[in-house]
Enzyme design. Structure first.
Site, mmCIF file in Angstrom:
data_model
loop_
_atom_site.group_PDB
_atom_site.id
_atom_site.type_symbol
_atom_site.label_atom_id
_atom_site.label_comp_id
_atom_site.label_asym_id
_atom_site.label_seq_id
_atom_site.Cartn_x
_atom_site.Cartn_y
_atom_site.Cartn_z
ATOM 1 N N GLY A 102 15.157 26.284 138.075
ATOM 2 C CA GLY A 102 14.038 25.345 138.028
ATOM 3 C C GLY A 102 13.100 25.606 136.859
ATOM 4 N N THR A 125 27.729 29.872 127.564
ATOM 5 C CA THR A 125 28.873 29.581 128.428
ATOM 6 C C THR A 125 28.371 29.225 129.819
ATOM 7 O OG1 THR A 125 30.161 31.138 127.156
ATOM 8 C CG2 THR A 125 31.049 30.531 129.315
ATOM 9 N N CYS A 151 3.725 34.551 144.311
ATOM 10 C CA CYS A 151 4.302 34.603 142.980
ATOM 11 C C CYS A 151 3.574 35.583 142.091
ATOM 12 C CB CYS A 151 4.287 33.222 142.341
ATOM 13 S SG CYS A 151 5.468 32.154 143.124
HETATM 14 C C1 LIG Z 1 11.060 28.031 142.858
HETATM 15 C C2 LIG Z 1 10.374 26.977 142.090
HETATM 16 C C3 LIG Z 1 10.530 26.859 140.699
HETATM 17 C C4 LIG Z 1 11.325 27.858 139.900
HETATM 18 O O1 LIG Z 1 12.695 27.766 140.118
HETATM 19 P P1 LIG Z 1 13.658 28.983 139.669
HETATM 20 O O2 LIG Z 1 15.021 28.463 139.871
HETATM 21 O O3 LIG Z 1 13.304 30.122 140.559
HETATM 22 O O4 LIG Z 1 13.337 29.237 138.228
HETATM 23 C C5 LIG Z 1 9.907 25.816 140.044
HETATM 24 N N1 LIG Z 1 9.178 24.921 140.722
HETATM 25 C C6 LIG Z 1 9.004 24.983 142.055
HETATM 26 C C7 LIG Z 1 8.193 23.942 142.744
HETATM 27 C C8 LIG Z 1 9.583 26.020 142.780
HETATM 28 O O5 LIG Z 1 9.394 26.085 144.091
#
Ligand SMILES: *Cc1c(COP(=O)(O)O)cnc(C)c1O
Length: 394
Positions: free
Chosen positions: A69, A236, A323
């Protein structure tokens, strides 16, 4: 052990694990290689892309696989900023309670001369579409508003915000990491130009996710190198991770409606039970929230102590500052919805899922009640509140 921190991450689905092991054993080739085992991996990759695209109503060519994400958020926002800057548009609209992957990227752009408007999030944890409309200017390059908040679970009026952006000709990105696999998302119906998703929030493996980008929007590379992902994301491809994510996503979608019903019912039971605790308040709209999200503030206590004592009782939860563990700053999300520092410190996030049982809900309610009462019994803040030296806020 009762796991109630599914917003932080979810348990990997056994079917996803099985798929990953199968791919690692049998389809280990490099998808860019032209010989058999490479082409088999390429097939696996493209099948995943088709399936992921189908789930959100996109075209496979509009899906870029990422490391998760955070990377998808970074790439979407930076791409929109670069596109805007070329036309002299250096204004971006977002909200005060976005994930740090969005907020920190915006900070960086601000340092490069972009102007950032962070919309107010109201006490109910919701953005008002008219306020988005009013904030849009001639030089607005992007609106980025999260689909559902990771701390308080509130689900934003994304379709309405998207429609406003379409009407005004402004790009619209949404961080849908908490929404995908849990609520219905369709990029066409919801008027979304760019969308970020992460596998480990819907029972897939960690370190993999995807970015949807509507046809015609040119991406800027965050990772330079080879020509993978249509030249937009070098490296990759994580074929086992991508295949595992796809299995988990399909599984989540297959059970989405039934899970939504059953998990919401358990959430409401949990909310009702916790509300019996004196001087507490739920954070965010009670109904317009993710099925599994419960977030409360309890006056007169510290969220960190609450978490530790719940952990002793075998309950894994989170407070607003998960976090930034180790930091004593209260959650920026709770401050954004107007909670004062003292109250924001006493927060608790419980994120349940389809595996949470009714007995576990009862157990959580009982334990939180006990722990809050115990912590208040020797809290100097609570003593002052009860003695009338300080006024109750909640
Ligand atoms: C967990 C989260 C992310 C980050 O995702 P990752 O795959 O851990 O980098 C970004 N935005 C929201 C709303 C999240 O809950």
């Amino acid at each position: 052990m009762i796991y109630a921190d599914n917003a932080a991450t979810t348990k990997t689905s056994p079917k996803a694990i099985e798929k990953m092991v199968e791919v690692m054993n049998n389809t280990f080739g490099n998808p860019s290689s032209l010989y058999g085992v490479g082409q088999k991996a390429k097939e696996e990759l493209e099948k995943s892309r088709e399936e992921v695209a189908k789930v959100i109503g996109a075209n496979p060519k509009e899906i870029i696989f990422t490391s998760g994400g955070s990377e998808a958020d970074n790439q979407a926002i930076i791409s929109a900023a670069r596109l805007g800057a070329r036309k002299g548009k250096k204004h971006i609209i977002s909200s005060a309670f976005e994930h740090h992957a969005v907020l920190h990227t915006l900070n960086k752009l601000q340092g490069e001369g972009f102007e950032i408007t962070l919309l107010d999030v109201h006490e109910n944890g919701l953005i008002v579409p008219e306020e988005v409309e009013n904030a849009i200017r001639e030089d607005t390059a992007l609106v980025t508003i999260m689909f559902a908040n990771n701390e308080i679970g509130t689900i934003q009026p994304i379709r309405e915000i998207g429609a406003i952006c379409r009407k005004k000709g402004v790009l619209f990105h949404t961080d849908a990491v908490q929404a995908i696999g849990h609520v219905h998302v369709n990029v066409k119906e919801d008027n979304i130009d760019m969308l970020s998703a992460s596998s480990h929030k819907f029972h897939g493996p960690k370190g993999v996710g995807f970015l949807y980008v509507k046809k015609g929007i040119a991406l800027t590379n965050i990772i330079e190198g080879g020509a993978q992902e249509r030249g937009k994301r070098a490296g990759t491809e994580n074929v086992p991770g991508i295949a595992g994510m796809t299995v988990a996503l399909k599984e989540a979608i297959e059970h989405l409606d039934e899970n939504y019903e059953s998990v919401s019912a358990k959430r409401d039971k949990l909310i009702a039970g916790l509300k019996e605790i004196p001087h507490c308040a739920i954070n965010g709209d009670e109904k317009k929230r993710l099925p599994g999200n419960v977030n409360f503030c309890f006056e007169g206590i510290e969220g960190e102590s609450l978490l530790l004592l719940l952990d002793d009782k075998g309950i894994q939860a989170s407070s607003g500052s998960a976090c930034t563990s180790g930091s004593l700053d209260p959650s920026h999300v709770l401050l954004a919805i107007g909670r004062v520092h003292d109250v924001a410190h006493g927060s608790l996030r419980l994120t349940i899922n389809e595996e949470t049982t009714d007995a576990e809900i009862d157990e959580i309610i009982k334990s939180v009640k006990e722990v809050v009462e115990y912590l208040r019994s020797f809290s100097p803040i609570w003593r002052d509140l009860v003695a009338g030296k300080k006024e109750f806020i909640l």
